[in-house]
Design an enzyme around this catalytic site. Structure first.
Site, short mmCIF file in Angstrom:
data_model
loop_
_atom_site.label_atom_id
_atom_site.label_comp_id
_atom_site.label_asym_id
_atom_site.label_seq_id
_atom_site.Cartn_x
_atom_site.Cartn_y
_atom_site.Cartn_z
CD1 TRP A 14 -2.12 -2.27 0.56
CD2 TRP A 14 -3.00 -1.49 2.61
NE1 TRP A 14 -3.34 -2.68 1.12
CE2 TRP A 14 -3.68 -2.52 2.08
CE3 TRP A 14 -3.98 -0.79 3.56
CZ2 TRP A 14 -5.16 -3.08 2.31
CZ3 TRP A 14 -4.35 -1.29 3.82
CH2 TRP A 14 -5.52 -2.23 3.20
CE LYS A 15 4.49 1.52 -4.43
NZ LYS A 15 4.86 1.36 -5.93
CG HIS A 102 10.12 -0.36 -2.88
ND1 HIS A 102 9.82 0.21 -3.61
CD2 HIS A 102 8.90 -1.61 -3.26
CE1 HIS A 102 8.81 0.10 -4.54
NE2 HIS A 102 8.79 -0.85 -4.29
CD GLU A 176 8.40 -4.29 -6.46
OE1 GLU A 176 6.90 -4.39 -6.72
OE2 GLU A 176 9.04 -3.15 -6.34
N GLY A 244 -0.13 0.43 -7.36
CA GLY A 244 -1.36 0.45 -7.28
C GLY A 244 -2.98 -0.44 -7.01
P1 13P Z 1 2.77 -0.82 -9.19
O1 13P Z 1 2.29 -2.05 -9.30
O2 13P Z 1 2.19 0.47 -8.50
O3 13P Z 1 3.40 -0.53 -10.03
O4 13P Z 1 3.64 -0.69 -8.42
C1 13P Z 1 4.51 -1.20 -8.03
C2 13P Z 1 5.19 -1.62 -6.34
O5 13P Z 1 6.09 -1.11 -6.33
C3 13P Z 1 4.94 -2.69 -4.67
O6 13P Z 1 5.75 -2.76 -4.39
#
Ligand code: 13P
Length: 260
Positions: A14-15, A102, A176, A244
């Site tokens: 969820w950041k 991350h 990622e 997202g």
């Molecule tokens: P998005 O799915 O928003 O591109 O983000 C990926 C992410 O950084 C998950 O840790």
């Protein structure tokens, strides 16, 4: 389990989104759409630190099979580390997973490979599964697959330094590519598969194929319900780390269902 004997894993990062009130609503919405028979995929929610307790409350009340994870941790057990959160604190609040390394932590908070390694050791001591993020920037990707891969493998090896072979089989690695995060542009499934194969091969040599076969490797970067079906058939991609789209209950559950 997929054909390789690994249970797919879907993680919602969820950041820095959702106040506690909003987090409870989102967790409730996700829990309402997540049925007990979805047990062939493991699903984890990673809200901000301050929301962990409340989200855990929602999951416990619901007797949900959804699991809880954190987005970061500090490696010390306790002490004068203002602002930091220990693995023990995470475990007590109900976390069974924790994201580390991350690219946003590396870019905005100066996190190094050595920091990531310390966090991985600390989490394993506390019985929490680390989800270790690795991935190259656009410059390296443009320089060619070989350059990108060797950078990624260096990150993996540094993160795992000093771990015993069995510990390695229990961790999760998330590939990622930085250029795919939040951009709407994914890696191609073939690129992500090639990187996953390279990671598994590197770990196979380091700690034995038996252990490397058990470890789960996720793809993350602009995964959406509309593109996930391209990644599911890839034999070395065992799920997704989702940013997202994890903030929308329906989209997140649809992504998870693609792996059932
Ligand atoms: P998005 O799915 O928003 O591109 O983000 C990926 C992410 O950084 C998950 O840790």
């Amino acid at each position: 389990m997929n054909g390789n004997g690994r249970t797919p894993l879907i993680v919602g990062n969820w950041k820095m989104n959702k106040t506690t009130g909003q987090a409870v609503v989102l967790a409730q919405d996700i829990a309402n759409l997540h049925y007990r028979d979805y047990k062939t995929v493991e699903t984890v929610l990673c809200p901000p630190f301050v929301d962990l307790k409340s989200v855990n409350g929602v999951l416990e009340y619901d007797r949900s099979a959804l699991r809880l994870g954190a987005q970061d941790v500090f490696w010390e057990i306790s002490g004068a580390y203002t602002g930091a959160i220990s693995p023990e604190m995470l475990r007590e609040v109900g976390c069974s997973y924790c994201i580390v390394g991350h690219s946003e932590r590396r870019a905005y908070f100066g996190e190094t490979d050595a920091d990531v390694n310390r966090k991985v050791h600390a989490l394993l001591r506390a019985g929490i599964v680390p989800i270790i993020c690795v991935g190259e920037g656009l410059e390296l990707r443009d320089a060619g697959d070989r350059q990108a891969e060797s950078f990624i493998l260096e990150q993996v090896e540094a993160a795992l330094e000093g771990l015993n072979d069995r510990d390695v089989s229990t961790i999760v690695i998330a590939y990622e590519p930085i250029w795919a995060i939040g951009t709407g542009r994914t890696a191609t499934p073939e690129q992500a598969q090639a990187v996953s194969v390279a990671i598994r091969a590197c770990l196979g040599e380091r700690c034995g194929w038996e252990n490397a076969r058990k470890l789960r490797i996720l793809y993350g970067g602009s995964l959406k319900p509309e593109n996930v079906a391209l990644f599911v058939p890839m034999p070395d991609i065992d799920g997704g780390l989702i940013g997202g789209a994890s903030l929308d209950a329906r989209a997140f559950i649809d992504l998870m269902k693609a792996w059932l």
